[in-house]
Design a protein around this motif. Sequence first.
Motif, PDB file in Angstrom:
ATOM      1  N   TRP A 173       0.805  -1.220   0.000  1.00  0.00           N
ATOM      2  CA  TRP A 173       0.000   0.000   0.000  1.00  0.00           C
ATOM      3  C   TRP A 173       0.845   1.281   0.000  1.00  0.00           C
ATOM      4  O   TRP A 173       1.119   1.888   1.036  1.00  0.00           O
ATOM      5  CB  TRP A 173      -0.989   0.008   1.167  1.00  0.00           C
ATOM      6  N   LEU A 174       1.254   1.660  -1.194  1.00  0.00           N
ATOM      7  CA  LEU A 174       1.843   2.969  -1.438  1.00  0.00           C
ATOM      8  C   LEU A 174       0.808   3.850  -2.120  1.00  0.00           C
ATOM      9  O   LEU A 174      -0.134   3.361  -2.738  1.00  0.00           O
ATOM     10  CB  LEU A 174       3.084   2.839  -2.320  1.00  0.00           C
ATOM     11  N   TYR A 175       1.002   5.158  -2.044  1.00  0.00           N
ATOM     12  CA  TYR A 175       0.010   6.096  -2.557  1.00  0.00           C
ATOM     13  C   TYR A 175       0.681   7.261  -3.275  1.00  0.00           C
ATOM     14  O   TYR A 175       1.866   7.544  -3.086  1.00  0.00           O
ATOM     15  CB  TYR A 175      -0.832   6.677  -1.400  1.00  0.00           C
ATOM     16  N   ASN A 176      -0.126   7.929  -4.113  1.00  0.00           N
ATOM     17  CA  ASN A 176       0.234   9.242  -4.606  1.00  0.00           C
ATOM     18  C   ASN A 176       1.275   9.156  -5.713  1.00  0.00           C
ATOM     19  O   ASN A 176       1.407   8.151  -6.403  1.00  0.00           O
ATOM     20  CB  ASN A 176       0.702  10.111  -3.426  1.00  0.00           C
ATOM     21  N   GLU A 177       2.034  10.234  -5.899  1.00  0.00           N
ATOM     22  CA  GLU A 177       3.025  10.332  -6.969  1.00  0.00           C
ATOM     23  C   GLU A 177       4.371   9.778  -6.509  1.00  0.00           C
ATOM     24  O   GLU A 177       4.659   9.714  -5.320  1.00  0.00           O
ATOM     25  CB  GLU A 177       3.201  11.807  -7.356  1.00  0.00           C
ATOM     26  N   TYR A 178       5.195   9.404  -7.504  1.00  0.00           N
ATOM     27  CA  TYR A 178       6.568   8.995  -7.206  1.00  0.00           C
ATOM     28  C   TYR A 178       7.262  10.087  -6.399  1.00  0.00           C
ATOM     29  O   TYR A 178       7.095  11.272  -6.696  1.00  0.00           O
ATOM     30  CB  TYR A 178       7.295   8.768  -8.541  1.00  0.00           C
ATOM     31  N   PRO A 179       8.042   9.748  -5.373  1.00  0.00           N
ATOM     32  CA  PRO A 179       8.390   8.401  -4.928  1.00  0.00           C
ATOM     33  C   PRO A 179       7.415   7.810  -3.912  1.00  0.00           C
ATOM     34  O   PRO A 179       7.812   6.922  -3.158  1.00  0.00           O
ATOM     35  CB  PRO A 179       9.764   8.610  -4.320  1.00  0.00           C
ATOM     36  N   PHE A 180       6.191   8.306  -3.898  1.00  0.00           N
ATOM     37  CA  PHE A 180       5.097   7.692  -3.163  1.00  0.00           C
ATOM     38  C   PHE A 180       5.179   7.980  -1.662  1.00  0.00           C
ATOM     39  O   PHE A 180       6.166   8.468  -1.150  1.00  0.00           O
ATOM     40  CB  PHE A 180       5.007   6.190  -3.426  1.00  0.00           C
ATOM     41  N   THR A 181       4.090   7.669  -1.000  1.00  0.00           N
ATOM     42  CA  THR A 181       3.971   7.892   0.433  1.00  0.00           C
ATOM     43  C   THR A 181       3.199   6.732   1.027  1.00  0.00           C
ATOM     44  O   THR A 181       2.451   6.040   0.331  1.00  0.00           O
ATOM     45  CB  THR A 181       3.245   9.220   0.736  1.00  0.00           C
ATOM     46  N   ASN A 182       3.377   6.518   2.323  1.00  0.00           N
ATOM     47  CA  ASN A 182       2.601   5.508   3.038  1.00  0.00           C
ATOM     48  C   ASN A 182       1.319   6.078   3.629  1.00  0.00           C
ATOM     49  O   ASN A 182       0.559   5.341   4.267  1.00  0.00           O
ATOM     50  CB  ASN A 182       3.439   4.907   4.171  1.00  0.00           C
ATOM     51  N   ASP A 183       1.067   7.359   3.409  1.00  0.00           N
ATOM     52  CA  ASP A 183      -0.069   8.048   4.017  1.00  0.00           C
ATOM     53  C   ASP A 183      -1.240   8.109   3.045  1.00  0.00           C
ATOM     54  O   ASP A 183      -1.194   8.851   2.056  1.00  0.00           O
ATOM     55  CB  ASP A 183       0.352   9.462   4.419  1.00  0.00           C
ATOM     56  N   PRO A 184      -2.318   7.371   3.312  1.00  0.00           N
ATOM     57  CA  PRO A 184      -3.458   7.411   2.387  1.00  0.00           C
ATOM     58  C   PRO A 184      -4.193   8.736   2.394  1.00  0.00           C
ATOM     59  O   PRO A 184      -4.962   9.019   1.473  1.00  0.00           O
ATOM     60  CB  PRO A 184      -4.361   6.279   2.898  1.00  0.00           C
ATOM     61  N   GLY A 185      -3.954   9.560   3.396  1.00  0.00           N
ATOM     62  CA  GLY A 185      -4.620  10.854   3.463  1.00  0.00           C
ATOM     63  C   GLY A 185      -3.800  12.003   2.930  1.00  0.00           C
ATOM     64  O   GLY A 185      -4.202  13.169   3.035  1.00  0.00           O
ATOM     65  N   ALA A 186      -2.657  11.717   2.303  1.00  0.00           N
ATOM     66  CA  ALA A 186      -1.762  12.776   1.843  1.00  0.00           C
ATOM     67  C   ALA A 186      -2.374  13.560   0.691  1.00  0.00           C
ATOM     68  O   ALA A 186      -3.052  13.005  -0.176  1.00  0.00           O
ATOM     69  CB  ALA A 186      -0.424  12.185   1.410  1.00  0.00           C
ATOM     70  N   ASP A 187      -2.131  14.877   0.699  1.00  0.00           N
ATOM     71  CA  ASP A 187      -2.452  15.691  -0.465  1.00  0.00           C
ATOM     72  C   ASP A 187      -1.430  15.397  -1.568  1.00  0.00           C
ATOM     73  O   ASP A 187      -0.431  14.703  -1.351  1.00  0.00           O
ATOM     74  CB  ASP A 187      -2.417  17.175  -0.097  1.00  0.00           C
ATOM     75  N   ILE A 188      -1.675  15.959  -2.743  1.00  0.00           N
ATOM     76  CA  ILE A 188      -0.771  15.724  -3.863  1.00  0.00           C
ATOM     77  C   ILE A 188       0.662  16.067  -3.449  1.00  0.00           C
ATOM     78  O   ILE A 188       0.938  17.164  -2.946  1.00  0.00           O
ATOM     79  CB  ILE A 188      -1.202  16.565  -5.073  1.00  0.00           C
TER      80      ILE A 188
END
Length: 694
Positions: A173-188
């Motif tokens: 479970w990675l999220y968002n743009e490269y290099p990604f984040t572990n936070d599902p609530g992160a903004d762009i």
Amino acid sequence: MSRSSSGDGRRRPAGPRRRALVAVVTATAAAAGLGLINGGTALAGPRPGGSAGTGGGAGPVVTRAALDPSLVAGRGAAVDFTEQEAENAVTNGTVIGPGRSAYTLPAEASGREAVTLGAGQYVEFTLPSAANAITVRYSIPDAPAGGGLTAPLSVTVNGGNRHTMTLTSQYAWLYNEYPFTNDPGADILHPDWWMTECGCVPNATTPAPVVDKPFRPNHFYDEQRLLLGRTYRAGDKVRLAVPAGGSVPTTIDLLDSQLVGAPKADPVAANVLAFGADPTGRHDSADAIDRAIAFAKRAHLKVYIPPGTYQVNRHIIVDRVTIEGAGNWYTVIKGHQVDLATPAPDGSVHSGVGFYGKDASAGGSTDVHLSGFAIEGDVRERIDTDQVNGIGGALSDSTIEGLYIQHTKVGMWFDGPMHNLRITGNTIVDQIADGINFHTGVTDSVVSDNFVRNTGDDGLAMWSEKTEDARDVFDHNTVQTPVLANGIAVYGGTDNTVSANLIADPIREGSALQVGSRFGAEPFTGHLWITGNTTVRAGTYELNWNIGLGAIWFYALERNIDADIQVSGDNFLDNTYNAIMLVSDFPVKDLYHISGVHFSDIHVDGTGTSVVSARSAGSATFSNVDARNVGAVGINNCGSFNFTPAGSEFTVTDLGSNDGGGTTGPWMAPWELPNTITCDDRPAVVPPPAPTAW
């Protein structure tokens, strides 16, 4: 040390969005078959004929890369396990898929299908041969705020002999743009970067001021191994079940079963236990292993690591030493990721378990031989400057054999110059970035019979940054489900070979095979041989360009590609879009070309669109390329998009015996040659039938 990632994150420049390669593209195939994401499902019913569902009596369905093994005979790694897909087993759960849309559970599953289990549900496999060990590939949801969950999975054989596996999503479970984040609530993460404007994939459009969260979840699957305690016979039933009171939905992708031999012993070697190593894993054993290595070198002995789990939280530096374990099911080197008090000179902010040769700038290491153990890391985020790879540094005149590497950043990352490395018979799974990368001046080296699954970047790569990789061979490897980038990629170099590999189910921003002039690579010179490989369910949908790629794609981004490149004897099966693509990025389309590519003795079985998509200036020759089940015009020739009165800037040369076709007639028709403009940015996508024997 040098940067230790391929940097395949496709950073987009700030300011106005770059112009997409093409104006529009069909979304037909990309919109199909969306699967489970945080509880939402698009579900298939039980399989016809009783191979799934509540009915019994189904025999074992053995596959390789979710195909009948006869279709890939002689291709890929020779492995000691047998693959069975969950969708072919008996289950009272729900089959999800098929689906190939990025950011969905079916897309990241082997074969693009899996089985989701709720409380009290099961999937049951019939052993095709004797086995005492299993590997389960699975996915469970992330915690609501990220960081992962754990959940039990009951394992029974013939209704008894119960084991409980504790599954985790801490490494998924990675999220968002490269290099990604572990936070599902992160903004762009990078609002100034260009992003796809495609509306055909959930939550994958250019973000509005308030983004639907989580944004672009990916990297869903993990796997876990279990020794069953005794040997079971062919025909015995292995049931995986969510307990009746379980609250975590569990998706089972596949089961690998095997017969693991007894642990290997070496009474003559320097045993790490004699130097204070702790096989229980309670105390750090790094210093003890260092002492064993120092003694072994003085006494001209091997180092032996007997069965056990050894805690190691830093690099073990190896040079002129042989280290062998009892077998990778028995000897496990396991580490925590450690925060560094200050960044290292190479930019690392963490350390972790790994066996490293000396840096090439210090002369590198030589005569290193590693075999028969597992390396299990603790990497949960992608930080490209971190040296948290399973194997690293520079190793010349060395061998690496029979390792199992999981949860590191890159399984094996080598910074040359270095030469004569042999990597054989290893299993590399669940990486945040690449599986194996030859970076900068790796020469005369071989990667063969390795099994690579669920990488977060290229499965195997030759990257000729600064100094060319030369005379290297990637042969008889299996690469499955790379989440980002390509199964096998070659970035520059000379006289390299990619042969007899099996590559399946690439998911996004890449495909099965890439030949790329990018990432600052040195030019292609001499020869490149791409021979006897099989790809399946490749030819992905490129989210940034909004077009379909080829199962093999040539990409001229920073230089011409004009070496002698022979693509021969390859099979491209069940291609989502094209089988073959030759492309330049739109801003450089009038600067670079692709030529000197020769395709021969190739089988193409099923394309959603074309056999060949040419989106570059240049030329290629074709001989004995046979195709069937072709969904659109055989050659989509856009050239470099200047649409000149003389035709396309890309020339197709027919050297004869190019047969077959599909819905629009022969794939190579006389009227298409040599450079007829047949550019169609939105052909209707025709999902191909399942591959069959030629």
